[in-house]
Design an enzyme around this catalytic site. Structure first.
Site, short mmCIF file in Angstrom:
data_model
loop_
_atom_site.label_atom_id
_atom_site.label_comp_id
_atom_site.label_asym_id
_atom_site.label_seq_id
_atom_site.Cartn_x
_atom_site.Cartn_y
_atom_site.Cartn_z
N ARG A 86 0.81 -0.97 0.00
CA ARG A 86 0.12 -0.10 0.34
C ARG A 86 0.88 1.04 -0.10
O ARG A 86 1.47 0.71 0.08
CB ARG A 86 -0.52 -0.34 1.38
CG ARG A 86 -2.48 -0.50 0.91
CD ARG A 86 -3.01 -0.87 2.16
NE ARG A 86 -2.73 -1.28 3.48
CZ ARG A 86 -1.50 -0.70 4.60
NH1 ARG A 86 -1.54 0.69 4.77
NH2 ARG A 86 -1.30 -1.73 5.38
N TYR A 216 -1.14 -4.30 -6.91
CA TYR A 216 -1.20 -4.22 -5.84
C TYR A 216 -2.54 -4.10 -5.23
O TYR A 216 -3.05 -3.27 -4.09
CB TYR A 216 0.25 -4.01 -4.84
CG TYR A 216 0.54 -4.37 -3.73
CD1 TYR A 216 0.45 -5.41 -3.87
CD2 TYR A 216 -0.36 -3.67 -2.48
CE1 TYR A 216 0.67 -6.33 -2.29
CE2 TYR A 216 -0.70 -4.53 -1.24
CZ TYR A 216 0.51 -5.62 -1.44
OH TYR A 216 -0.45 -5.85 0.35
N LYS A 225 -10.08 -2.01 2.10
CA LYS A 225 -9.25 -0.81 2.66
C LYS A 225 -10.58 0.31 2.43
O LYS A 225 -10.25 1.42 3.34
CB LYS A 225 -7.75 -0.72 2.45
CG LYS A 225 -7.23 -2.04 3.49
CD LYS A 225 -7.75 -1.90 4.59
CE LYS A 225 -7.03 -3.60 5.26
NZ LYS A 225 -5.84 -3.99 5.07
N HIS A 245 -10.72 -2.05 11.36
CA HIS A 245 -9.74 -3.30 11.47
C HIS A 245 -9.38 -3.50 12.62
O HIS A 245 -7.98 -3.79 13.09
CB HIS A 245 -8.21 -1.93 11.25
CG HIS A 245 -7.39 -2.53 10.46
ND1 HIS A 245 -5.69 -1.98 9.99
CD2 HIS A 245 -7.59 -3.85 9.17
CE1 HIS A 245 -5.10 -3.33 9.26
NE2 HIS A 245 -5.77 -3.94 8.87
N SER A 267 -1.58 -3.36 10.04
CA SER A 267 -1.64 -4.41 9.23
C SER A 267 0.03 -5.59 9.41
O SER A 267 1.05 -5.09 9.72
CB SER A 267 -1.17 -4.65 7.63
OG SER A 267 -2.10 -3.32 7.59
N CYS A 269 0.82 -8.11 11.54
CA CYS A 269 0.98 -8.26 12.87
C CYS A 269 0.64 -9.52 13.88
O CYS A 269 -0.05 -9.73 14.66
CB CYS A 269 0.46 -6.86 13.62
SG CYS A 269 2.09 -5.10 13.44
N ASP A 294 -9.35 -9.79 8.91
CA ASP A 294 -9.19 -7.98 9.24
C ASP A 294 -9.98 -6.88 9.10
O ASP A 294 -9.52 -6.17 9.52
CB ASP A 294 -8.87 -7.90 7.23
CG ASP A 294 -7.56 -6.81 7.19
OD1 ASP A 294 -6.58 -6.71 7.85
OD2 ASP A 294 -7.81 -6.28 5.99
N ARG A 386 1.22 -12.34 -0.69
CA ARG A 386 0.30 -12.22 -0.19
C ARG A 386 -0.19 -13.60 -0.64
O ARG A 386 -0.31 -14.04 -1.96
CB ARG A 386 -0.87 -11.54 -0.97
CG ARG A 386 -0.23 -9.89 0.06
CD ARG A 386 -0.65 -9.68 1.58
NE ARG A 386 -0.09 -8.58 2.35
CZ ARG A 386 -0.54 -7.91 3.57
NH1 ARG A 386 -1.82 -8.38 3.46
NH2 ARG A 386 -0.01 -7.12 4.07
O1 SAT Z 1 -2.23 -4.38 1.28
S1 SAT Z 1 -3.92 -4.54 2.16
O2 SAT Z 1 -4.11 -3.18 2.69
O3 SAT Z 1 -4.90 -5.39 1.37
C1 SAT Z 1 -3.47 -5.41 3.74
C2 SAT Z 1 -3.03 -4.87 4.91
O4 SAT Z 1 -1.95 -4.03 4.51
O5 SAT Z 1 -3.15 -4.66 5.35
MN MN Z 2 -5.23 -5.17 7.15
#
Ligand code: SAT
Ligand code: MN
Length: 603
Positions: A86, A216, A225, A245, A267, A269, A294, A386
């Site tokens: 991101r 991405y 998000k 979140h 993210s 963690c 998530d 991912r």
């Molecule tokens: O890239 S994402 O936002 O989908 C995953 C994350 O950073 O939690």
């Molecule tokens: Mn996340």
């Protein structure tokens, strides 16, 4: 693999049925006039459509089919090497005024931004197919469910959205039956995947998102998000619910008593690991089940409790470090029907990553498409590589995951990655103090976003990159929800990442986090005591079950639970500094909470 797709001609009957919704049709026509695609493909979500799109994506080199025996139904995609996480610096909240977006968001003036984006989108889809993806976030019969449409020129986005959302005709039907007619419009174009022309823009007041220049995950799967959190949090405030979140898990005792818990960690963690936790042997008969890994959408239900749904339909998890030891349930989930991004490809068509079980392969193709051997200095898989996998693959999927009213939440957990200061677990005194714990959360940064890794930053409620409006106002919204709950969840803070003087982690984490979860559940049940510390209720060492743990002695546990005045002096300063950046929007109650903690340390 080239991201820039030439036009495709689908077999007759596929992709040719637009929904009979005037607003959607007009909008798609308008975007098509601007972007000039070669053709328009209307996604219906059928299995037939998926088969065709997978074949087409392979033909174009956008996905690579993996070995059918080793990982059935699975594919590998490599994003552009300049496009692997991101991009918070290019993410904007375009509310009418800067004050609405608040000091923690990048803001851009909406009219100007539309103009600028339209300029970039002009002719952007020439020679490409424009896909129109209808999708629902949330169980279709949930009062919280939201319909979105994403227009994209990336076939990878379509394949991912099919996994991550309830995609296709089901969304069109939901929109037709909806009372308010509310739907989100999302436009995505790869453009030329150039970091200089990469922008992720949100227009909450229009329920609209435009994302350009990236291919991405989080930047382009606009459901996640962008809609579920940034636009979601904005709508949640207007409509009186919470978009967070947070993972959601169920935990059932051997006696069959069940609780649901929601937890916010930044993210990368360990949300996915915690949501699929396998209790250690000592916890025979305990079961942990996953509702979500998530995002949680939570509402005040008729029973006076906070109820949560997972708006998503799949998991988009970090791959490196995933193994049978760290997360056997994730491993089982991703052994088939998985779309991998930026992991390594072995010579026998399997996938590999750092931290996978077994020895590394003698040779592989790394995430950039280059030769790799164990002697290579570089990583085979990108640290933010991912998996996207349907949630139904999860062997411990919670049976209530499709329940429209959601599951009742007994406890909310906040947590971050902190080498020091934060004890393994402690409990807030009440909702207001719990809101303060969430508001002052901090964590060492990870590879999930571009930028330096390992720096402590304040990440309130793990929402810093995802709150679609003013953070101070967001805290005010939280403070209003508590008193409306007859039976509010208890609020906790955890830290799995505290280190000892030798720089090593004190707590092994993963399945052992069940021990902390048990204390949390016992607190909800009023079955266990605690020490009242200046920061809240901290377990006494004897309250936590460490039986059978090899590396955690009672001295280690004492260290894990310690509250050190000198560390907290610094922490309180950091909190105060952060609060100052929020200006007058910060609710007075939170300043008061801060002062009360400081005063308790003094007395
Ligand atoms: O890239 S994402 O936002 O989908 C995953 C994350 O950073 O939690
Ligand atoms: Mn996340």
């Amino acid at each position: 693999m080239d991201n820039l797709a030439p036009a495709i001609t689908p077999p007759r009957g596929l992709g040719t049925n637009p929904p009979m919704h005037r607003g959607v049709l007009n909008w798609v026509q308008e975007v098509a006039r601007l972007t000039q695609p070669e053709n328009i493909f209307w996604c219906d979500g059928s299995a037939e459509e998926n088969t065709y799109l997978l074949e087409e994506a392979q033909r174009q080199g956008i996905v690579h089919k993996l070995n059918e025996e080793k990982v059935p139904g699975s594919y590998l995609h490599r994003s552009n090497t300049n496009d692997v996480a991101r991009v918070e610096q290019f993410t904007f909240i375009c509310t009418p005024t800067k004050a609405e977006a608040g000091p923690t968001n990048n803001w851009a003036e909406p009219a100007e931004t539309y103009l600028k984006l339209n300029g970039m989108l002009k002719g952007a889809m020439e020679g490409r197919t424009m896909f129109v993806i209808p999708y629902i976030m949330g169980p279709p019969d949930s009062p919280l469910a939201k319909v979105g449409f994403e227009i994209t020129d990336s076939i990878y986005v379509v394949l991912s959205m099919r996994i991550m959302t309830r995609m296709g005709d089901v969304a069109v039907q939901r929109l037709e039956g909806s009372e308010n007619g509310e739907w989100n419009r999302g436009v995505h174009s790869l453009l030329d995947v150039n970091p200089d022309r990469r922008l992720i823009c949100h227009f909450p007041q229009d329920n609209a998102i435009i994302s350009v220049g990236s291919g991405y995950g989080g930047n382009v799967l606009l459901s996640k998000k962008c809609l579920a959190l940034r636009i979601g949090s904005y709508l949640a405030r207007q409509q009186g619910w919470l978009a967070e979140h947070m993972l959601i898990l169920g935990v059932e005792s051997p006696e069959g008593q069940k609780h649901y818990v929601a937890a916010a960690f930044p993210s990368a963690c360990g949300k996915t690991n915690f949501a699929m936790l396998i209790p250690p042997e000592r916890f025979q008969g305990w079961k942990v089940t996953t509702v979500g890994d998530d995002i949680a959408w939570m509402q005040i239900a008729e029973d006076g409790r906070l109820h949560a749904v997972n708006p998503e339909n799949g998991y988009f998890g970090v791959v490196p470090g995933t193994s049978h030891k760290s997360n056997a349930n994730a491993m089982k989930s991703i052994e088939r029907d998985t779309l991998y991004t930026n992991v390594a490809l072995t010579d026998d068509g399997d996938v590999w990553w750092e931290g996978k079980d077994g020895a590394p392969p003698a040779h592989a193709i790394d995430w950039k498409g280059a030769d790799w051997t164990p002697e290579s200095k570089k990583k085979a898989a990108h640290p933010n590589s991912r998996f996207a996998v349907p949630m139904r693959n999860n062997p411990v999927l919670d049976p209530e995951v499709e329940k429209g009213e959601g599951v009742p939440i007994s406890a909310i957990i906040f947590g971050g990655r902190r080498s020091n200061t934060m004890p393994l677990v402690f409990q807030a005194r009440d909702w207001e103090h719990g809101t303060f714990l969430g508001a002052t959360m901090a964590s060492e940064t990870t590879a999930a976003a571009t930028g330096a890794v390992g720096q402590v930053r304040r990440d309130p409620m793990a929402m810093l990159p995802f709150c679609g409006y003013n953070m101070g106002q967001y805290f005010r919204h939280w403070l209003k929800i508590g008193p409306r709950l007859k039976n509010p969840p208890l609020i906790f803070h955890v830290n799995w990442f505290r280190k000892g003087a030798d720089g090593k982690f004190l707590w092994p984490g993963f399945g052992h986090n069940m021990r902390v979860l048990e204390w949390i559940i016992d607190r909800c049940e009023g079955r266990v005591g605690a020490n009242e510390a200046p920061i809240g209720f901290v377990p006494r060492p004897e309250d936590l079950d460490i039986e059978g743990m090899q590396n955690v002695s009672s001295a280690t546990l004492t260290e894990l639970l310690s509250v050190k005045a000198d560390e907290w002096e610094k922490e309180l300063e950091g909190q105060e500094k952060f609060f100052k950046t929020l200006g007058s929007d910060l609710p007075e109650e939170l300043n008061a909470q801060h002062d009360k903690v400081a005063a308790r340390f003094k007395s």
